[in-house]
Design an enzyme around this catalytic site. Sequence first.
Site, PDB file in Angstrom:
ATOM      1  N   HIS A 208       9.316   5.835   1.099  1.00  0.00           N
ATOM      2  CA  HIS A 208      10.244   4.775   0.585  1.00  0.00           C
ATOM      3  C   HIS A 208       9.785   3.545   0.143  1.00  0.00           C
ATOM      4  O   HIS A 208      10.506   2.840  -0.732  1.00  0.00           O
ATOM      5  CB  HIS A 208      11.547   4.416   1.425  1.00  0.00           C
ATOM      6  CG  HIS A 208      11.487   3.688   2.630  1.00  0.00           C
ATOM      7  ND1 HIS A 208      10.935   4.060   3.786  1.00  0.00           N
ATOM      8  CD2 HIS A 208      11.366   2.234   2.494  1.00  0.00           C
ATOM      9  CE1 HIS A 208      10.790   2.936   4.623  1.00  0.00           C
ATOM     10  NE2 HIS A 208      10.842   1.886   3.873  1.00  0.00           N
ATOM     11  N   SER A 321       8.424  -1.504   7.654  1.00  0.00           N
ATOM     12  CA  SER A 321       8.376  -0.190   7.050  1.00  0.00           C
ATOM     13  C   SER A 321       6.908   0.379   6.656  1.00  0.00           C
ATOM     14  O   SER A 321       6.101  -0.554   6.307  1.00  0.00           O
ATOM     15  CB  SER A 321       8.965   0.051   5.508  1.00  0.00           C
ATOM     16  OG  SER A 321      10.554   0.128   5.828  1.00  0.00           O
TER      17      SER A 321
END
Length: 463
Positions: A208, A321
Amino acid sequence: MRHVRRRTVRRVTRLAAVGGLLLGGAMVTQAAMASEPGGTAAAPRSAAESVVTNPGTALVKKLGTSRTAGTWLDADGRPVVAVTDEETADTVRAAGAEAKVVSHSMNELKSATDTLRSAPKVPGTAWVMDYRTNQIVVQADSTVSATNWSQLTQTASGIGSFVRMERTTGEFTTRINGALPILSTGGRCSAGFNVTNGTNDFILTAGHCGPTGSTWFADNQAKQQVGQTVNSNFPGGDFSLVQYASGKAGAGADVVAIGNGNGVRITGTGDAAVGQRVFRSGSTSGLRDGEVTGLDATVNYPEGTVSGLIETTVCAEPGDSGGPMFSDGIALGVTSGGSGDCTTGGTTFFQPVTRALAQLGVQLIVAAPSDNAGASTSSADPAPSASSTQAGLSPGAASPGTTTPVTATGVSETLAARLTDPRNIGPGLLVIAGSMVALVATRYFRAEQDRKAYQRHYSATWG
């Protein structure tokens, strides 16, 4: 006597200059060889050498999903296997593991998750198999409306009483914004693990973080290009490959940063086990630890649904992330998303490394076996075991792994540092230049003395 002394001085000077030339040449040759990249600094390890974090997994596979319902590690690190009958329990105990008789098999648990997956997707929800309670836990964050919560509860009630509903604080979000920071126009993420296909090296990070074609930099001014995303999987999975602009990861490819100039040497891959203590490093919140609470989790992010994730109690924040999750030097996952933060706590989900490597067709870059013996290890963090299994180690005794200084790249050096570095050719060239000057000087002085001696002889002859 004066002439004898002069000849002796000239002879010694010439010998010293010749010796200097030989020494300087040797120094240049050694520096050139030292500057070559070491062939044993890091090497890809095949998937066949993956570390077994829970031996109970093999028992579950052997006994089948109709007789078992998952496995986990207890507080002492011993495998526990959930079984559906006493006969299977006896088989598990005979194999040296602890057995727990439960009401619902893995087949029933999977059927329940299939029903949840086929229901209309509600962003902000997630579900995971809780092996220890023999339940499916359905979670909904603060963004889920009362209407959607009611509909989801009705779906769960139709499945059975072994589905547990929970409301959570915060929001389930991806963590954009290895543990070192990488930046693009889409935001900031963390580098995960270095991998290779045998020809080029890549960063394994979250899918992502950016689609295929995204360009990544190591600085806010976009001057230090790291590389470009060449393969991305999100949603569905949550992993991607960033190919290094130079093609190679360089020195320290087997190390993940944990802060304060230190890193952890990665020695292999493995599948996470429920009950296992794990560590995560990220560019926002640094090194954090927690426990694996579930496997094969599904999360409905606002951007889409991701399945097959590892659920943990490790905290994470925006920017973490893609960062690496590991335990005792074994690579386990890369950070996907979750809820909460590192002040209030929360839940964080990770993409399993083994699944990503298999789908991408790459291998983890780890320390070569000959290098492991020389790795520096802190007294607080014991080196990973050379065994192919981590069983027998209580989760509380787990550590990040073997610590080592993080290799800095792009750091400017002083002239003195460069000249004193034995890997540089500067010292050798200086010795050669000095020796040449000495040879020329002795030759000049000798010629000058011969000229003056000739003048004296000429004057005496014609005087």
